[in-house]
Each structure stands twice: as C-alpha cells, then as structure tokens.
Design an enzyme around this catalytic site. Sequence first.
Site, short mmCIF file in Angstrom:
data_model
loop_
_atom_site.label_atom_id
_atom_site.label_comp_id
_atom_site.label_asym_id
_atom_site.label_seq_id
_atom_site.Cartn_x
_atom_site.Cartn_y
_atom_site.Cartn_z
N GLU A 5 -9.28 -5.35 -4.24
CA GLU A 5 -8.90 -4.95 -3.28
C GLU A 5 -9.62 -3.98 -2.32
O GLU A 5 -9.00 -3.76 -1.15
CB GLU A 5 -7.93 -3.68 -3.94
CG GLU A 5 -6.97 -4.08 -4.89
CD GLU A 5 -5.52 -3.97 -3.50
OE1 GLU A 5 -6.34 -3.54 -2.10
OE2 GLU A 5 -4.50 -4.67 -4.73
N HIS B 246 -7.18 -5.78 0.08
CA HIS B 246 -6.15 -4.82 -0.34
C HIS B 246 -5.49 -5.27 1.78
O HIS B 246 -6.49 -5.40 2.50
CB HIS B 246 -6.83 -3.49 0.45
CG HIS B 246 -5.75 -2.10 0.44
ND1 HIS B 246 -4.78 -2.72 -0.67
CD2 HIS B 246 -5.58 -2.05 1.21
CE1 HIS B 246 -4.05 -1.52 -0.49
NE2 HIS B 246 -4.55 -1.09 0.94
N SER C 273 0.69 -1.57 0.73
CA SER C 273 -0.04 -0.22 0.12
C SER C 273 0.43 1.14 -0.30
O SER C 273 1.44 1.42 -0.64
CB SER C 273 -1.41 0.77 1.62
OG SER C 273 -1.67 1.30 1.39
#
Length: 519
Positions: free
Chosen positions: A333, A426, A213
């Site tokens: 995600e 994610h 990220s």
Amino acid sequence: MSPHLNRRTLLAAAGAAGSVLATGSGYAQRSDPVVTTTNGPVRGTIEDGINRFLGVRYGADTARTRFRAPARPDAWTDTLDATGYGSASPQGRNEANQSEDCLFLNVWTPGLEGDAARPVMVYFHGGAYAAGSGSSPLYDGTRLCQRGDVVVVTVNHRLNAFGYLYLQRLLGPDFASSGNAGQLDLVLALEWVRDNAARFGGDPGRVMVFGQSGGGAKIASLMATPVADGLFHSAATMSGQQVTASGPANATARARAYLAGLGLDDAHAHDVLDLPMEALVEGLGVDDPVLPYGRVYFGPVRDDVVLPRHPFYPDVAPQSRHIPMIIGNTRDETRAFLRGPQYENLDWDDLQELLIPNMRVDIRPETVIARYRELYPERSAEEIFYAATTAARSWRGAVIEAEERAKVDTPTWVYQLDFGNPYAPHTFDIPLVFDNTAVEGALPGNGETARNMAALMSEAFIALARTGTPHHAALPDWSRYTLPNRETMIFDWPPRMENDPRGAERELFASVPYVQPGT
C-alpha cells in the site's frame, strides 16, 4: 476443467459478450436515449453499445445549503443533456470544473428495459475525504456493463471542509449534521438510485456499493449510519477502512484551526457561511491541530445525529451485519504515497526515524525492525520500511473490520492483491476491478496477465453484486473469513487461498492499540 482453462474460457466468453453488446443488440443504431428520472428527463448517448448518462443531477446546488444536509433539486420538464461529467467538489487538487454545485452522478447501462432488473454497482471514489471525483477514466463503467450485464453508477459529493467541517458547537443546532454533510450527499445519491434504478434497467433491490481508499472508508461509515439503512445490499471496500470516526471534540478543534486560518475566531465563525468558495479552498492548507503531521483532516464525525456510533468500534454496527462484504487491500500500500529520495536506498540507521511518523501507531521502532529482520532476513531496509508501514497503517484497519465481522458470523470475504510489476501499491486494484487496464494511467498496464487479473477481480465484484457472494468458476473456492483461520484470497497469477497471510506481522501490530488515522 483446470483452473487455468477456466480463466482462459472466462476471458474469451467476456470478449464475446462485449461483441454481442456492441453489435448484436442494435443499440448502436438507436437514437440518443432519454430517461425521465424522478427529477426530470435526461438525454444520454450510446457508446460501444452501452447507454451513458453523465452529469445527472441528484441534488440541488450545495451553496444553498452550505455545511448542512443536501436538498433534492428543483424538478425540471425540459430534457437536459447528460453527455458530460458534472462539477467536482471544491478541493485543493487540480480536479477540473470545481463548484459547490457538485451533486451529480453518472450511469452506464446495457439497456433501459424497466423489467431487466440488472444488479446496480455504485462506486464511491477515493482521495480520502478531501479530493477526487467520480469522473476519472479509470472509473468508466463500460467494461463492467459489457462483462457482467450490470448498471454502474459513480458519484460526486462534497469533500473536505465543504462536506465534513463540524460546526455544531460553534454555530448551533442548525449545523448539527455539518460534520457528515458529505455522507448525507451519498445517502441522497443512494436514494436517487433506489428511486431510479429500474428506469435505467437496474434492480433497486440489488444495489452494491464499492469504493477504494476514501471511497471504502465512506462505505464503512455508511454501514453505521441509520439513514443509509436499506439503501444497499452488498458492499466491497478496496484499501479503505473506517474503524472509528472523529470525535466531536477533535472535530471542533479542527474546525477552530481551519477558521483561524481563514482569519475567523469563535465570535465571527458565522462569517464562514458567506466567504467565497475559493477562500474556503485556500484555507485547507492549515496544519492539523490533533495529528503531528499533515494538513487539517476532515472526515465523518460521531455526532449522535447522523452517525450515532463508530463504524467498527466496539463491534460491527448491527444494521449492517447481514450485508455481504468484500474487504481487500494491496500488499504494498504505502509505496503509492511514501515516495521520494528520502525513502530510497535506506540504511538501517535511517529506518528508525522514518518509521516513527509513518507507522501511525505508537510502537518502538527498534522492536519492529528486529522482528522484521527475524522474519525476512533477506530484505533491505527499504523493503522493511514499506512492509511495516503497510502492515501498521494501511492494512491494520482492514484486519480489524474483518475480525469484528467474523466474530458475529457475517458474510465476509477478504482479499490481498499481490499481483504487481513488481509491487502492488495503493490504487493498483482500481483498473483491475473496473476491467479498465487499457485506460491511460492504469498502473497494472495492459499486458496479458494484467487483463487476466482484471477478469478475475471484476468477475468477483460482479458476482457479489449479482448473487451476494464473490464466487465464480475461474477462482479457487473463496471461503468466508473466519476466526482463527483468517481465510484470504491472494489475487496473484494464479490466484490462491491462504490462511492468515502475513500472520506474524498482524500479531506484531496487534500488540499495540490501533487509532484510526484522523481520529
């Protein structure tokens, strides 16, 4: 030997290696390890056969250099304990032990032999540029050390306004680098790794950076940062891209909005240097003056001082074209951060209005819905919402980075994580890459298949650090990403290679310009 047998053999061999490290090396019988760093001696501990040095100082208290480049710490002669994590950057989240004195890193190593020359894997944490630290149990380097005979480093650095508040146009040339102070912290940490790796059994000529990220975005930005040139030799980003940086005008608008929230105008902007840390954290809640959603954004700034160009626009920064790189994303995600009752059991009428702010690109939602229904007639409105927002918002930057690298024939390998239970949101790949599925809070769980996936992914990252390619015997041949094939490793059980997965979705969103969120 069949691929399945290879994977089983890989797991068994890794378990045996861990046993050797824990019991056969004799480390557990030694006294606490001491290493004399370039700044001074530190004492760690040995756990599970691995030397651990936590909270090692690499920079001075940033309260002394607020909004400016970091300084090296004053040298020390007494041996300092490195047995507990150091302070995290000030931030709005509930991260323990926050302080402007936050330039600390953590080291895990199988041994301290100066000539061991192990690959060094340096991890930058996520949390956008706003939150987090290198102290999460998910980032514990023990398992990677045991599996791959590598040195692992995690890093704390300045975040949000403390690391990325651009003040050059408000406070003058002394603050020309303020919009990238947090990036300069990472550069200082990598210089520490260069100067100290051999003291911890590592090879300063084989440093890999990896991050998820925001950590991946920080790496992408460093790949276009001249002062970072030569400090790392391979890279891997997980759901973290930085195609463009914030421009100086937008960064200044954000600085003014932030200062206004603190009760400061241009004439009194200098007062921000003397406000208490707690006040600066409280001010982070102001609305962003550029984006139509969310709190004020802070991130790297194209300031022509630290960052003279955008990371992946209009092309790949020449300084990083030789660096081998993994670029990866998860299939689902946005299921990690677009959560709540408003996203559950969607009907088709709700979908249009929800897509507009959450795709983060300017495209007619009716066009998107019609195309997705044509591609996936069996999917619900909720499933299409997550697929479209992932493709438009989270995946798009990774595609652009991979394509730009392919255009200049750089060594690039791309993956998509499909393995999930039942989704791969994610952050799902963090415990897989660290081989930490047994850690509390690891999303994949610790079942047999999750452990197998962790073996596959962690070995690939170790291989990149060691050899400059992610190839290992338990994976199908992982081809480099090229155009027009777009070769992609699908991490599922079993893993497989695909050309241009989700190609129709990629083409749909390639029809409109991409703007990096935050810039």
